[in-house]
Design a protein around this motif. Structure first.
Motif, PDB file in Angstrom:
ATOM      1  N   ILE A 172      33.609  36.588  65.611  1.00 13.60           N
ATOM      2  CA  ILE A 172      34.619  35.763  64.941  1.00 13.60           C
ATOM      3  C   ILE A 172      34.131  34.715  64.291  1.00 13.60           C
ATOM      4  N   GLU A 173      33.226  34.043  64.725  1.00  7.39           N
ATOM      5  CA  GLU A 173      32.638  32.731  64.155  1.00  7.39           C
ATOM      6  C   GLU A 173      31.546  33.090  63.215  1.00  7.39           C
ATOM      7  N   GLU A 174      30.683  33.716  63.846  1.00  6.13           N
ATOM      8  CA  GLU A 174      29.344  34.134  62.872  1.00  6.13           C
ATOM      9  C   GLU A 174      29.785  34.811  61.601  1.00  6.13           C
ATOM     10  N   GLU A 175      30.665  35.773  61.768  1.00  9.97           N
ATOM     11  CA  GLU A 175      30.983  36.527  60.422  1.00  9.97           C
ATOM     12  C   GLU A 175      32.195  35.838  59.816  1.00  9.97           C
ATOM     13  N   ASN A 176      32.500  34.595  60.274  1.00 11.93           N
ATOM     14  CA  ASN A 176      33.557  33.661  59.375  1.00 11.93           C
ATOM     15  C   ASN A 176      34.942  34.763  59.404  1.00 11.93           C
ATOM     16  N   ILE A 177      35.298  35.105  60.395  1.00 20.84           N
ATOM     17  CA  ILE A 177      36.442  36.104  60.224  1.00 20.84           C
ATOM     18  C   ILE A 177      37.762  35.212  59.899  1.00 20.84           C
ATOM     19  N   LEU A 178      37.775  34.175  60.437  1.00 21.47           N
ATOM     20  CA  LEU A 178      39.125  33.356  60.184  1.00 21.47           C
ATOM     21  C   LEU A 178      39.179  33.050  58.734  1.00 21.47           C
ATOM     22  N   LEU A 179      38.052  32.728  58.141  1.00 25.21           N
ATOM     23  CA  LEU A 179      38.358  32.666  56.329  1.00 25.21           C
ATOM     24  C   LEU A 179      38.772  33.844  55.869  1.00 25.21           C
ATOM     25  N   ASN A 180      38.052  34.867  56.433  1.00 22.87           N
ATOM     26  CA  ASN A 180      38.603  36.418  55.852  1.00 22.87           C
ATOM     27  C   ASN A 180      39.973  36.488  55.974  1.00 22.87           C
ATOM     28  N   VAL A 181      40.466  36.219  57.125  1.00 19.67           N
ATOM     29  CA  VAL A 181      42.066  36.383  57.350  1.00 19.67           C
ATOM     30  C   VAL A 181      42.636  35.610  56.263  1.00 19.67           C
ATOM     31  N   LYS A 182      42.421  34.285  55.991  1.00 21.31           N
ATOM     32  CA  LYS A 182      43.076  33.632  55.112  1.00 21.31           C
ATOM     33  C   LYS A 182      43.373  34.341  53.716  1.00 21.31           C
ATOM     34  N   LYS A 183      41.904  34.575  53.307  1.00 22.73           N
ATOM     35  CA  LYS A 183      41.832  35.085  52.065  1.00 22.73           C
ATOM     36  C   LYS A 183      42.570  36.556  51.969  1.00 22.73           C
ATOM     37  N   MET A 184      42.344  37.316  53.063  1.00 23.11           N
ATOM     38  CA  MET A 184      43.104  38.871  52.829  1.00 23.11           C
ATOM     39  C   MET A 184      44.520  38.608  52.893  1.00 23.11           C
ATOM     40  N   SER A 185      44.913  37.372  53.614  1.00 24.88           N
ATOM     41  CA  SER A 185      46.204  37.309  53.904  1.00 24.88           C
ATOM     42  C   SER A 185      46.980  37.003  52.696  1.00 24.88           C
ATOM     43  N   ASN A 186      46.376  36.230  51.962  1.00 24.14           N
ATOM     44  CA  ASN A 186      47.040  35.512  50.519  1.00 24.14           C
ATOM     45  C   ASN A 186      47.121  36.815  49.667  1.00 24.14           C
ATOM     46  N   TYR A 187      45.968  37.370  49.522  1.00 19.63           N
ATOM     47  CA  TYR A 187      46.050  38.619  48.765  1.00 19.63           C
ATOM     48  C   TYR A 187      46.934  39.495  49.053  1.00 19.63           C
ATOM     49  N   LEU A 188      46.970  40.121  50.170  1.00 17.55           N
ATOM     50  CA  LEU A 188      47.942  41.040  50.831  1.00 17.55           C
ATOM     51  C   LEU A 188      49.626  40.495  50.582  1.00 17.55           C
ATOM     52  N   PHE A 189      49.760  39.431  50.955  1.00 25.19           N
ATOM     53  CA  PHE A 189      51.173  38.987  50.638  1.00 25.19           C
ATOM     54  C   PHE A 189      51.465  38.830  49.408  1.00 25.19           C
ATOM     55  N   LYS A 190      50.561  38.632  48.421  1.00 26.24           N
ATOM     56  CA  LYS A 190      50.987  38.439  47.051  1.00 26.24           C
ATOM     57  C   LYS A 190      51.377  39.642  46.304  1.00 26.24           C
ATOM     58  N   LYS A 191      50.676  40.519  46.733  1.00 27.24           N
ATOM     59  CA  LYS A 191      50.775  42.034  46.260  1.00 27.24           C
ATOM     60  C   LYS A 191      52.058  42.509  46.890  1.00 27.24           C
TER      61      LYS A 191
END
Ligand SMILES: Cc1ncc(COP(=O)(O)O)c(C=O)c1O
Length: 385
Positions: free
Chosen positions: A287-306
């Motif tokens: 979770i930390e080394e692959e920056n998973i939390l950042l991905n969650v935020k980015k993908m979440s914004n994208y998915l909600f917008k769509k």
């Protein structure tokens, strides 16, 4: 149809799956499916993440299981890593969500010293299928056939502070809550409500039990959902994503009160074995080394917008709710036929609480995968059910 030897508690759909990698599954004929609900919220790193596979193979060769009266390295290490990332606590390990809930309820009984034993739970909540956790669950459909249940659970309306206070009395010892109700159809707790609830628990010495079995381990964009709310639980429950597919659960009990749970009062044969705890340690690292939390935020914004665009386009969508990568598409119609239509098009999502489609992709899901899922969903909504 060939006779099944399985107890028929699950409605099984689709083909026979034989392989998974990342956000995809393959059936026995080699057909590829996009899985935006991997493992019912469990497989947070996608299917068979290479680092998880590697650590399983490595640890399995060394030591799989050890009884809890003997020591191994990984249990202590995992407890320490969880505490470092949350709050001062003592940790108990078990194997499933429901066992974590049972542990919290048993602890509450100890804490109440026989004088306080009532627990306030929420309407539409889900806490598991064993007797205490089922009793704590605020949904009749799961409970009716199994009465009499464990008494002394009071159901309050979710997001309604007045209802919470109404259900409180001098025998109340705690409150159990999911900050985002999952099986109950993706209902997000309001910040002000949780602030009031938190102060009320503090004022009345009530244990605040936060069930993060579905919301924990990065699902909402923070490692634990409570971190969005400026509160600290007295007891936090984790499972699902903790082992990213391997069964494990954890109960974090505030350090200064945990000591009342003495040797012999509670146990789990398999809980916290070397294999499970080593896997969970690796999950935290990934979770930390692959920056998973950042991905969650980015993908979440994208998915909600769509999805909000979909809401404008398709009348059948009543609302979009959720946080991070825990998303509910609330429909004006029954959701199950939409789930089946998506499955026929080789997209796996989930239907819950009658009219909610739930999307909980792997937390390392890629934008292209979300785009593919949205393309299929658009066809599903266009065709209608
Ligand atoms: C919030 C919550 N609590 C408890 C449970 C029960 O977990 P398990 O099925 O591992 O017993 C679940 C399962 O979906 C859940 O979502």
């Amino acid at each position: 149809m060939k006779k099944s030897f399985l107890l028929e508690v699950y409605k099984k759909e689709g083909p026979l799956f034989t392989r998974g990698r990342g956000s995809f599954l393959w059936d026995e004929k080699g057909n590829k499916y996009l899985d935006l609900f991997p493992g019912w919220g469990v497989s947070i790193l996608g299917h068979s993440h290479p680092r998880i596979v590697k650590v399983i193979c490595n640890q399995a060769k060394k030591l799989i299981h050890l009884p809890n009266n003997l020591k191994h390295r990984y249990q202590e290490l995992l407890a320490e890593e969880l505490v470092k990332r949350s709050y001062k606590a003592k940790v108990f390990f078990a194997n499933s969500g429901t066992e974590a809930v049972e542990t919290a309820i048993k602890f509450s009984r100890l804490y109440g010293k026989g004088e306080r034993f009532e627990i306030i739970t929420m309407k539409n909540s889900f806490h598991g299928r064993t007797f205490a956790s089922l009793s704590a669950t605020g949904q009749k459909k799961y409970k009716l056939s199994f009465r009499p249940l464990l008494p002394k659970f009071q159901e309050a309306e979710f997001n309604d502070f007045k209802s919470l206070k109404k259900n409180f009395n001098k025998k109340t010892v705690g409150v159990i809550i999911e900050l985002i109700q999952g099986e109950g159809g993706i209902n997000v707790a309001e910040k002000d409500y949780i602030k009031d609830l938190y102060s009320f628990c503090k004022e009345n010495d009530l244990l605040l039990i936060v069930d993060e079995i579905q919301t924990g381990m990065g699902r909402t964009g923070k490692l634990f959902c409570y971190q969005h709310y400026g509160i600290k639980p007295d007891i936090m429950l984790l499972s699902k994503g903790l082992g990213a597919g391997f069964p494990i659960s954890a109960v974090l009990i505030r350090e200064d009160i945990a000591g009342i749970m003495k040797p012999g009062l509670h146990a789990s044969t398999f809980g916290g074995n070397p294999l499970a705890t080593r896997i969970a340690l690796e999950v935290l690292k990934v979770i930390e080394e692959e920056n998973i939390l950042l991905n969650v935020k980015k993908m979440s914004n994208y998915l909600f917008k769509k999805l909000f665009n979909f809401k404008e386009k398709f009348k059948v969508i009543r609302n979009i709710e959720g946080m991070g990568l825990m998303v509910g598409i609330k429909l004006r119609k029954e959701a199950y036929p939409f789930f089946l239509s998506a499955l026929r098009r080789r997209l796996i999502i989930n239907a819950t609480h009658k009219n909610v489609l739930r999307i909980m992709p792997a937390l390392n899901v890629k934008k292209e995968e979300i785009d593919l899922g949205l393309k299929i969903l658009e066809e599903v909504f266009k065709e209608g059910c």
